[in-house]
Design an enzyme around this catalytic site. Structure first.
Site, PDB file in Angstrom:
ATOM      1  N   ASN A  77       0.839  -1.207   0.105  1.00 42.73           N
ATOM      2  CA  ASN A  77       0.032  -0.075  -0.061  1.00 42.73           C
ATOM      3  C   ASN A  77       0.835   1.073   0.001  1.00 42.73           C
ATOM      4  OD1 ASN A  77      -1.841   2.060   0.490  1.00 42.73           O
ATOM      5  ND2 ASN A  77      -2.550   1.322   2.573  1.00 42.73           N
ATOM      6  N   LYS A 108       0.092   4.180  -0.246  1.00 46.15           N
ATOM      7  CA  LYS A 108      -0.626   5.476   0.213  1.00 46.15           C
ATOM      8  C   LYS A 108      -0.343   6.719  -0.504  1.00 46.15           C
ATOM      9  CE  LYS A 108      -0.274   3.278   4.612  1.00 46.15           C
ATOM     10  NZ  LYS A 108      -0.359   3.340   5.943  1.00 46.15           N
ATOM     11  N   HIS A 157      -9.744   1.304   4.191  1.00 44.84           N
ATOM     12  CA  HIS A 157      -8.275   1.484   4.964  1.00 44.84           C
ATOM     13  C   HIS A 157      -8.571   2.353   6.049  1.00 44.84           C
ATOM     14  CE1 HIS A 157      -4.267   2.722   6.146  1.00 44.84           C
ATOM     15  NE2 HIS A 157      -4.056   1.463   5.637  1.00 44.84           N
ATOM     16  N   GLU A 175      -7.372   4.678   7.470  1.00 46.32           N
ATOM     17  CA  GLU A 175      -6.991   6.154   7.516  1.00 46.32           C
ATOM     18  C   GLU A 175      -8.270   6.863   6.465  1.00 46.32           C
ATOM     19  OE1 GLU A 175      -3.347   5.631   5.229  1.00 46.32           O
ATOM     20  OE2 GLU A 175      -2.278   4.984   7.277  1.00 46.32           O
ATOM     21  N   GLU A 189      -6.110  -5.012  10.041  1.00 51.58           N
ATOM     22  CA  GLU A 189      -5.181  -3.981  10.227  1.00 51.58           C
ATOM     23  C   GLU A 189      -5.410  -3.073  11.728  1.00 51.58           C
ATOM     24  OE1 GLU A 189      -2.790  -2.733   6.492  1.00 51.58           O
ATOM     25  OE2 GLU A 189      -4.520  -1.276   6.703  1.00 51.58           O
ATOM     26  N   GLY A 234       1.892   1.974  10.755  1.00 52.14           N
ATOM     27  CA  GLY A 234       3.105   3.154  10.771  1.00 52.14           C
ATOM     28  C   GLY A 234       3.679   3.518  12.136  1.00 52.14           C
ATOM     29  N   SER A 270       2.787  -2.578  10.262  1.00 51.60           N
ATOM     30  CA  SER A 270       4.168  -2.644  10.441  1.00 51.60           C
ATOM     31  C   SER A 270       4.935  -4.061  10.307  1.00 51.60           C
ATOM     32  CB  SER A 270       4.390  -2.142  12.272  1.00 51.60           C
ATOM     33  OG  SER A 270       4.110  -0.898  12.455  1.00 51.60           O
TER      34      SER A 270
END
Ligand code: PGA
Length: 249
Positions: A9, A11, A96, A98, A168, A174, A214
């Protein structure tokens, strides 16, 4: 048969120079891989055309990070599957964290996107996962159950095989704080049980459930050894050729 998938991904992290370096680095390393998993990458929409043509015929599937659930129409700033089809793209990442957190995507809206993608013969990868606050309040299973059930509401058994789930945990994305293989496996097994109830036990065995948060070359193996972890959805470590190639063990 469920597939082992390593998906990158990217991003909104790369400009054209970054994409060029990453794509050529991956292409250079592909030949040396002995028995790679299914390899997928999700570039920014603006780079899809370039990346799709670079990986054409190279066993790297390309997907879009998001879609709008409509045929070609007046939706400024959005992307339709009709446009992705011109590029031969079949995969789409949905939900996702985010997008859920910062762009307000709800389970209901994601369910519309899942249905639209399936009706257009695309393969949705639906992301689910709890925040740190939810985990600490012992709500992990409630949250994941809601996201899976609401996101997949009304999906037929026929279409279930086109779906991939990515678990996730938001606290691991991250942050360098990877879930332990045991923590991840516990949730993956729970998701598979939910899929068995929603669809059927046989179908639940055919749906790949990826872990994301991660994932790095030095922890990917221990995660993939778990029976219900079928691959990884990887952000940071997928954006440098060496670390991405290091995941394709
Ligand atoms: P990370 O991101 O690997 O950088 O934690 C994963 C993701 O957001 O898909």
């Amino acid at each position: 048969m469920r597939r082992t998938i390593i998906a990158g991904n990217w991003k909104m992290n790369l400009n054209k120079a970054g994409v060029d370096t990453l794509v050529s680095g991956i292409l250079n390393g592909l030949g040396a891989l002995k028995s790679p998993p299914v390899i997928m990458v999700f570039p920014s929409t603006i780079h899809l055309s370039e990346v799709a043509s670079a990986f054409k015929g190279k066993n790297v599937e390309v997907g879009c990070q998001n879609i709008y659930p409509s045929k070609l129409a007046a939706f400024t700033g959005e992307t339709s599957i009709d446009q992705l089809k011109d590029l031969g793209i079949e995969n789409v990442l949905l939900g996702h964290s985010e997008r859920r957190q910062f762009l307000g995507e709800t389970d209901e809206f994601l369910n519309q996107k899942v249905h639209h993608a399936l009706s257009e013969k695309m393969k949705p990868m639906l992301c689910v996962g709890e925040t740190l606050e939810e985990r600490e309040a012992n709500k992990t299973f409630d949250v994941v159950k809601r996201q899976v059930r609401e996101g997949l509401k009304g999906v037929s058994k026929e279409d279930a095989k086109s779906i991939t789930i990515a678990y996730e945990p938001v606290w691991a994305i991250g942050t360098g704080k990877v879930a332990t293989p045991e923590q991840a496996e516990e949730v993956h097994a729970f998701i598979r049980k939910e899929l068995a109830e929603v669809f059927s036990p046989e179908l639940s065995e055919e749906i790949s459930i990826l872990y994301g948060g991660s994932v790095k070359p030095d922890n990917v193996k221990s995660l993939l050894e778990k029976p219900n972890i079928d691959g990884g959805l990887v952000g940071g470590a997928s954006q440098k050729p060496d670390s991405f190639l290091g995941l394709l063990v």
